[in-house]
Design an enzyme around this catalytic site. Structure first.
Site, PDB file in Angstrom:
ATOM      1  N   TYR A  81       0.755  -1.087  -0.169  1.00 40.47           N
ATOM      2  CA  TYR A  81      -0.173   0.050   0.034  1.00 40.47           C
ATOM      3  C   TYR A  81       0.821   1.226  -0.111  1.00 40.47           C
ATOM      4  O   TYR A  81       1.106   2.051   1.062  1.00 40.47           O
ATOM      5  CB  TYR A  81      -0.987   0.079   1.238  1.00 40.47           C
ATOM      6  CG  TYR A  81      -2.107  -0.877   1.081  1.00 40.47           C
ATOM      7  CD1 TYR A  81      -2.233  -2.158   0.190  1.00 40.47           C
ATOM      8  CD2 TYR A  81      -3.110  -1.012   2.052  1.00 40.47           C
ATOM      9  CE1 TYR A  81      -3.183  -3.085   0.145  1.00 40.47           C
ATOM     10  CE2 TYR A  81      -4.183  -2.048   2.062  1.00 40.47           C
ATOM     11  CZ  TYR A  81      -4.093  -2.748   1.205  1.00 40.47           C
ATOM     12  OH  TYR A  81      -5.099  -3.764   1.065  1.00 40.47           O
ATOM     13  N   TYR A 199      -7.257  -8.738  -8.098  1.00 41.14           N
ATOM     14  CA  TYR A 199      -6.972  -9.285  -6.938  1.00 41.14           C
ATOM     15  C   TYR A 199      -5.928 -10.302  -7.168  1.00 41.14           C
ATOM     16  O   TYR A 199      -4.734 -10.080  -6.383  1.00 41.14           O
ATOM     17  CB  TYR A 199      -7.993  -9.727  -5.885  1.00 41.14           C
ATOM     18  CG  TYR A 199      -8.519  -8.610  -5.119  1.00 41.14           C
ATOM     19  CD1 TYR A 199      -8.031  -8.518  -3.731  1.00 41.14           C
ATOM     20  CD2 TYR A 199      -9.400  -7.595  -5.430  1.00 41.14           C
ATOM     21  CE1 TYR A 199      -8.642  -7.733  -2.661  1.00 41.14           C
ATOM     22  CE2 TYR A 199      -9.964  -6.590  -4.599  1.00 41.14           C
ATOM     23  CZ  TYR A 199      -9.578  -6.785  -3.348  1.00 41.14           C
ATOM     24  OH  TYR A 199     -10.166  -5.827  -2.249  1.00 41.14           O
ATOM     25  N   SER A 291     -21.505   5.095  -1.201  1.00 41.42           N
ATOM     26  CA  SER A 291     -21.123   4.631  -0.082  1.00 41.42           C
ATOM     27  C   SER A 291     -21.238   3.196   0.373  1.00 41.42           C
ATOM     28  O   SER A 291     -22.239   2.700  -0.061  1.00 41.42           O
ATOM     29  CB  SER A 291     -21.972   5.489   1.176  1.00 41.42           C
ATOM     30  OG  SER A 291     -21.604   5.202   2.397  1.00 41.42           O
TER      31      SER A 291
END
Length: 552
Positions: A81, A199, A291
């Site tokens: 990250y 992924y 959201s």
């Protein structure tokens, strides 16, 4: 002296800019940090508009011991990250202002007793009670390995709108690999094959340790206390303006072909009173789209959460996130609607995007003491424990204690989730979605073959239903997710989990931070570009180790 940055032919002088950040989640907080440190925008000219009473968005954590703590979900951090860790290296620690949050994170994870090394990644139902599953290999046959490699090799255009279960046999979803992969990242068989492929590439370095999760970094407390609170504290100290209980309803644009915001229309979340912010053409607007946690419903120890909402209720949710995005994507309301994607693809498919989490506050130590014996992991070292035979596909995470800054010494906290909340439990004979907190804890105790007392009478379990928690994983067409800076935009950037960043993976903190860095860089023309996405497959050693694990 401040620099003047160029956006096309326009000269942007940071000292003259007001920046309006709609939404108080990690994307907006990250954008504010980079606007101050990289773009030299005065902090007092940065305004964060948040519909709720606190910043943090989905990265929340709250409560007290007497009534129970609440964690809607948690996030695994990882050395890959690069954007997130850069952000954390720019923010001082709350404990020691001479250190950064990143240094604090590194020091915490360097302590041997804090290192993640799961000894019980999967637990199965055995004849005499729970049994730890041998996960030294992934349990894949030749065809399943070939199918994995095929999906990894196909282009996103070739995969299109395929679901994961359209790419594999039914048996694949009973392999150890799938149980570990889907619960680690919260994938469902009906989710997007394109996201699954991303992924596979993005986290190939985790293949050799998917069974131990040793690549996971943990914060010393929950991520609100360890990440959001230090960033908020830093920004307020710099002079950033936080405006709470402000729900943005719509944007207006200057006439012409360019996308240039002229007004922000808002209402008070408390009183309903409306207002308008006038935006100059040289000002900036950063908007978090959609959201994951809208319409979340909390139950109690004695009551279940509210039933799942109807799809249209997304548009009346208190935070206003889906309604705002829908207004921007509506051709009758916005002449630039084609640049704003397709929010309906993500908020109208609740049966495909919901799951239920729960937080347990323990007043006595018996549960964690027994769990340590069963798993061989002290609190904070086991990461994720999945009960593979659970009808709810239940997993739990026991963090390092204390997990909250205000947590008393004699109180312990852990959280968990079920990916199939509509299924009837193995012990409690009703769907997880209809269970009280106490019943969810009963189900967990049953899977572990633990006595109900004294744990049950000394625990508070708070369930949370989240209708949109994996909405970003849903199948999608090209263009359903808009670009961070839409084509033709001069002062508007879009952020969050529903924008498009090629090759990177949604449902990660990294995705939100990266889009914030992209937004600041592109609109302000800063010298600091976001770091390239980490791709372990470009490292021969990583690739060889991953293939070795795949073939084991």
């Amino acid at each position: 002296m401040p620099h003047a940055y160029h956006e096309g032919q326009q000269v942007r002088k940071p000292e003259e800019i007001n920046a309006y950040l709609v939404g108080g989640g990690i994307a907006s907080l990250a954008a504010a940090v980079h606007l101050i440190q990289d773009a030299k925008v005065p902090a007092s000219q940065i305004h964060i508009l948040e519909s709720g009473p606190l910043p943090g968005g989905s990265m929340d954590g709250a409560g007290i011991a007497e009534t129970g703590y609440i964690l809607r979900s948690g996030r695994m951090l990882n050395f890959s990250y690069l954007c997130t860790y850069e952000l954390l290296s720019k923010v001082p620690s709350l404990k020691d202002s001479a250190k950064t949050v990143k240094q604090e994170l590194d020091e915490f994870n360097a302590i041997p007793d804090n290192k993640t090394n799961a000894h019980a990644r999967l637990i199965a139902k055995g004849e005499k009670g729970p049994e730890i599953v041998d996960v030294s290999h992934m349990g894949l046959n030749t065809k399943e390995r070939a199918d994995l490699l095929r999906v990894a090799a196909e282009t996103e255009k070739q995969l299109g709108t395929k679901r994961i279960n359209e790419c594999f046999t039914k048996e694949f979803f009973d392999t150890k690999f799938w149980y570990m992969w889907d619960t680690m990242f919260a994938f469902q068989p009906w989710h997007s094959a394109v996201e699954f492929k991303r992924y596979l590439h993005r986290f190939i370095q985790e293949f050799p340790r998917i069974n131990s999760l040793t690549g996971v970094d943990r914060t010393s407390y929950n991520q609100y206390d360890s990440i959001i609170l230090p960033i908020e504290t830093y920004l307020k100290a710099q002079g950033v303006q936080f405006l709470y209980d402000i729900k943005v309803n719509s944007l207006s644009f200057y006439p012409g072909p360019a996308i240039t915001v002229s007004e922000i229309h808002f209402a008070s979340s408390k009183t309903g009173a409306t207002g308008v912010i006038h935006v100059e053409a040289h000002d900036l607007v950063f908007l978090t789209l959609g959201s994951m946690t809208a319409c979340s419903s909390l139950g109690t120890n004695a009551t279940p959460p509210e039933p799942l909402p109807a799809a249209e209720e997304a548009l009346t949710a208190p935070d206003g996130a889906w309604q705002l995005w829908s207004s921007l994507a509506n051709p009758s309301l916005n002449p630039h609607s084609s640049a704003f994607g397709n929010p309906a693809n993500f908020y109208t498919r609740i049966p495909e995007s919901n799951w239920l989490s729960f937080t347990v506050t323990l007043k006595t130590p018996e549960f964690l003491e027994k769990l340590e014996v069963v798993t061989g992991n002290k609190a904070g070292t086991g990461a994720l424990v999945t009960f593979k035979d659970s009808n709810w596909l239940m997993s739990i995470v026991v963090p390092h204690q204390p997990h909250f800054l205000n947590q008393p010494e004699n109180v312990q906290v852990f959280w968990g989730y079920g990916l199939f909340p509509d299924k009837v439990g193995n012990i409690i004979q009703k769907p997880m979605s209809e269970c009280t907190g106490a019943e969810i804890l009963q189900e967990l105790l049953g899977h572990l073959n633990f006595p109900e007392q004294p744990t049950l009478e000394n625990a508070i379990t708070i369930p949370c239903m989240m209708p949109y928690i994996t909405a970003q994983f849903l199948t999608r067409k090209h263009g359903d997710r808009p670009e961070v800076v839409p084509k033709g935009s001069t002062n508007l950037a879009l952020m969050g989990q529903f924008v498009e960043i090629p090759k990177d993976t949604v449902f990660t903190v990294e995705y939100s931070v990266r889009c914030a860095q992209v937004a600041v860089h592109e609109l302000m023309g800063t010298k600091e570009k976001p770091k390239d996405i980490y791709m372990g497959e470009h490292n021969v050693k990583v690739l060889v180790e991953a293939l070795r694990m795949l073939l084991t």
